[in-house]
Write a protein that holds these residues in place. Structure first.
Motif, PDB file in Angstrom:
ATOM      1  N   LEU A   1      12.321   6.098  -5.253  1.00 54.83           N
ATOM      2  CA  LEU A   1      11.004   5.696  -4.746  1.00 54.83           C
ATOM      3  C   LEU A   1      11.073   4.412  -3.921  1.00 54.83           C
ATOM      4  O   LEU A   1      10.430   4.299  -2.877  1.00 54.83           O
ATOM      5  CB  LEU A   1      10.028   5.521  -5.915  1.00 54.83           C
ATOM      6  N   ILE A   2      11.861   3.440  -4.385  1.00 53.08           N
ATOM      7  CA  ILE A   2      12.016   2.196  -3.625  1.00 53.08           C
ATOM      8  C   ILE A   2      12.690   2.481  -2.280  1.00 53.08           C
ATOM      9  O   ILE A   2      12.331   1.910  -1.245  1.00 53.08           O
ATOM     10  CB  ILE A   2      12.813   1.151  -4.431  1.00 53.08           C
TER      11      ILE A   2
ATOM     12  N   ASN B   1       3.432   4.793   2.225  1.00 54.89           N
ATOM     13  CA  ASN B   1       3.853   3.528   1.605  1.00 54.89           C
ATOM     14  C   ASN B   1       2.945   3.149   0.445  1.00 54.89           C
ATOM     15  O   ASN B   1       3.403   2.755  -0.637  1.00 54.89           O
ATOM     16  CB  ASN B   1       3.844   2.395   2.641  1.00 54.89           C
ATOM     17  N   CYS B   2       1.634   3.241   0.689  1.00 53.68           N
ATOM     18  CA  CYS B   2       0.663   2.885  -0.359  1.00 53.68           C
ATOM     19  C   CYS B   2       0.794   3.811  -1.556  1.00 53.68           C
ATOM     20  O   CYS B   2       0.735   3.368  -2.707  1.00 53.68           O
ATOM     21  CB  CYS B   2      -0.759   2.947   0.202  1.00 53.68           C
ATOM     22  N   PHE B   3       1.000   5.104  -1.285  1.00 49.89           N
ATOM     23  CA  PHE B   3       1.156   6.084  -2.369  1.00 49.89           C
ATOM     24  C   PHE B   3       2.359   5.716  -3.238  1.00 49.89           C
ATOM     25  O   PHE B   3       2.256   5.635  -4.465  1.00 49.89           O
ATOM     26  CB  PHE B   3       1.330   7.490  -1.780  1.00 49.89           C
ATOM     27  N   VAL B   4       3.509   5.480  -2.591  1.00 50.21           N
ATOM     28  CA  VAL B   4       4.728   5.139  -3.332  1.00 50.21           C
ATOM     29  C   VAL B   4       4.545   3.820  -4.085  1.00 50.21           C
ATOM     30  O   VAL B   4       4.988   3.666  -5.227  1.00 50.21           O
ATOM     31  CB  VAL B   4       5.936   5.062  -2.381  1.00 50.21           C
ATOM     32  N   LEU B   5       3.872   2.860  -3.447  1.00 50.18           N
ATOM     33  CA  LEU B   5       3.647   1.556  -4.070  1.00 50.18           C
ATOM     34  C   LEU B   5       2.825   1.691  -5.353  1.00 50.18           C
ATOM     35  O   LEU B   5       3.166   1.089  -6.383  1.00 50.18           O
ATOM     36  CB  LEU B   5       2.930   0.637  -3.079  1.00 50.18           C
ATOM     37  N   PHE B   6       1.767   2.503  -5.318  1.00 47.37           N
ATOM     38  CA  PHE B   6       0.939   2.682  -6.515  1.00 47.37           C
ATOM     39  C   PHE B   6       1.648   3.506  -7.584  1.00 47.37           C
ATOM     40  O   PHE B   6       1.412   3.321  -8.775  1.00 47.37           O
ATOM     41  CB  PHE B   6      -0.410   3.299  -6.150  1.00 47.37           C
TER      42      PHE B   6
END
Length: 625
Positions: free
Chosen positions: A37-38, A63-68
């Motif tokens: 994920l990172i 990016n936002c999806f992966v971050l959350f």
């Protein structure tokens, strides 16, 4: 057209929820998942800042999806504790009761938090949540939330179930960060000090106990007292198993859990009672602040159950919106309340009450409007009845896959039950709270007490009548996780097709139905052709279960075979999951048994070309020949 911008909290909740579920289910592979994920996040960032082409516009959303997702994983990992590592045994020393103790049939049980523990070599401070069982005596019955105690007793790590398909009590408590238990049956304990817990929680418990005492003085019979305590105050310790079974079988169990229905009624009553604030300058803000405070006091008194937390948080958001003179989207309110609760405790997602509570309110909000627009009625009285039917139907459609998955039953007469029960809920709350407020007034208290007794008697009798109807409940139902997902996809596509008048979505719904039918057909084939043997354990006793299609043979000691608790909680869950409809018990001491399917001679057993031999005289070791 993309309408997702209207639902910011939904867009945040979904990846956050996904991250929590990943941690809970794939803990052993967590490091690999985080690295992947990172990696996706960093690659997306590189493209986003270095490539300005229009076709890469969605990278920010990715990016936002992966971050959350990562944020959800982090929060869950921080909350999901494991037992402390120690080279020696741990012993209970100084501890505090952190929840109101429960008086059980043989002992008193309390969730406690340790302050100091012993091991073989040292004394150390260790904050552990443990379950402590006290001997059922006068002193133990008087223990309260916040009491500090001292005792020297070995902490036993909670063991996983010995047999497949049994309820996993270790996992259930693990989600609450409880990994140890202690039994003080023959161990002395000393009360160091009293009432040292959180002052607000302590006062709420005292208020609830005071109100429970008032209900007891009303003269309610034990069954009706249990129903009134659960419905009004969220206290279910007075409910006996028979009453719970009646309400569950009739499809009225939700009425015994303080939920959105109760909070909604209280909100409407408070809104009416405090309407005089509209005449005062800034009175509307004062009014809504008072309502907000009173709702959270009620939630505190009812011990913050998931359904109460969900409902109170949602109504709080609605109230804040009214104070700010803004309209709040209902789906955003639902998502925001869930997100807030999961930020506080991500593991709350594993509570069945939390799941059912949210899925029920989503179902009512989403399905009610569609069915209401589909069925048009002009008569006011019939319209009210239609509204009750649609609300009950919407909630049942939304919750039945999860209910069957967890509880393996379905109430056939839920509409008949809820027509009366839901209608009575508001009346019972009015009567109950009026009695609690004015019970001390002579004459008026007696009148209210009589009305209270008659009302709860009628509710109990009506639910009992529905429960006694033939075929009131379908039992021993089973759904796999995949089947639950297919049913929800089918429901979503079907009602979405009604809403949008979309033939494509209806075809998708039929496709998921076909997949569900195929899955069921495969299960029937699999069950009909299954041949296996299972060894069950209980302390030093064992039982062999030989499965032949939909039939099984249980071979063991007669005492174990006739133990209803062992059969109900150990054998029945397995039989239900694997579609076993018929079981034959065979005592180990029988030397010869032959019914053309199974042949037993002393220690030798033959069934469907499978041969087994007990390897010793204790019958505790079996060999597949």
């Amino acid at each position: 057209m993309n309408h997702w911008h209207k639902y910011p909290f939904v867009r945040i909740l979904l990846p956050f929820l996904f991250g929590i579920i990943v941690v809970i289910n794939w803990t052993n592979k967590l490091s690999y998942i985080i690295v992947i994920l990172i990696g996706i996040f960093l690659i997306s960032l590189f493209f986003f800042f270095n490539i300005k082409s229009y076709k890469w516009r969605n990278l920010f959303g990715i990016n936002c999806f992966v971050l959350f997702v990562l944020f959800g994983m982090l929060m869950a990992d921080l909350k999901l504790s494991s037992p402390p590592k120690s080279n020696s045994d741990l012993y209970l020393a100084e501890f505090q009761i952190c929840a109101q103790p429960e008086v059980l049939r043989k002992n008193v049980r309390a969730v406690c938090k340790t302050n100091i523990v012993f091991d073989t070599d040292s004394i150390r401070k260790e904050q552990l949540k443990v379950i402590v069982y006290f001997p059922k005596d006068t002193i133990a019955k008087q223990l309260q939330y916040g009491d500090y105690l001292y005792s020297y007793s070995k902490l036993l790590e909670i063991e996983p179930p010995l047999n497949k398909e049994m309820f996993n009590y270790k996992r259930y408590l693990g989600y609450r960060n409880i990994h140890y238990q202690a039994f003080l049956k023959n161990k002395p304990y000393t009360i160091i000090s009293r009432d040292r817990g959180n002052r607000m929680i302590s006062e709420a418990i005292k208020i609830r106990q005071y109100l429970l005492n008032r209900l007891e003085y009303s003269g309610l019979k034990s069954e009706e007292l249990g129903i009134a305590s659960a419905l009004l105050l969220g206290y279910d310790d007075n409910l006996d198993k028979e009453t719970q079974s009646e309400f569950s079988n009739a499809g009225a169990m939700h009425i015994l859990c303080v939920s959105g229905l109760h909070i909604g009624i209280i909100y409407l009553v408070l809104t009416k009672l405090l309407s005089f604030f509209h005449k005062i300058k800034k009175g509307i803000i004062i009014k809504y602040i008072l309502i907000l405070v009173l709702l959270w006091i009620y939630a505190l008194i009812t011990a913050f159950s998931p359904s109460v937390l969900r409902a109170t948080t949602m109504f709080s958001l609605i109230i804040i919106g009214k104070c700010l003179q803004r309209n709040i989207n209902i789906y955003n309110s639902i998502a925001a309340s869930a997100l807030l609760l999961l930020l506080i405790n991500p593991l709350m997602i594993m509570e069945v009450g939390f799941q059912l509570s949210y899925i029920a309110v989503i179902g009512i909000v989403a399905i009610y409007q569609i069915l209401d627009n589909t069925i048009k009625i002009k008569n006011r009285i019939i319209q009210k009845i239609k509204d009750l039917i649609i609300v009950s139907l919407a909630a049942q459609i939304a919750t039945f896959p999860l209910s069957v998955y967890y509880f393996h039953q379905f109430p056939n007469y839920f509409l008949l039950t809820n027509l009366v029960v839901v209608s009575m809920a508001g009346v019972l709350l009015y009567i109950g709270f009026t009695y609690l407020l004015f019970a001390g007034i002579p004459f008026l208290g007696d009148i209210l007490s009589t009305i209270l007794k008659v009302s709860f008697w009628f509710l109990h009798e009506y639910v009992g009548m529905v429960n006694d109807l033939p075929m009131a409940t379908l039992n021993n139902l089973t759904l796999s996780c995949l089947a639950v997902m297919l049913i929800y996809l089918m429901i979503f596509c079907f009602f979405r097709s009604l809403s949008l008048r979309s033939g494509k979505l209806l075809i998708f719904s039929m496709f998921f139905l076909l997949m569900l039918g195929s899955l069921y057909s495969y299960r029937i084939y699999q069950v009909s052709h299954q041949y296996k043997y299972i060894v069950y354990h209980r302390k030093n006793e064992k039982l062999i279960n030989l499965v032949n299609g939909r039939s099984s043979y249980s071979i063991g000691d007669s005492i174990l075979l006739n133990d209803s608790q062992f059969v109900n909680f150990t054998l029945h869950p397995y039989w239900r999951k694997y579609g076993i409809e018929k079981n034959i018990n065979i005592d180990l001491k029988i030397n010869i048994y032959d019914d053309k399917v199974l042949f037993k001679y002393k220690k030798f057993i033959r069934i469907n070309n499978m041969n087994f031999l007990f390897a010793n005289d204790e019958y505790d070791h079996i060999v597949n020949l």
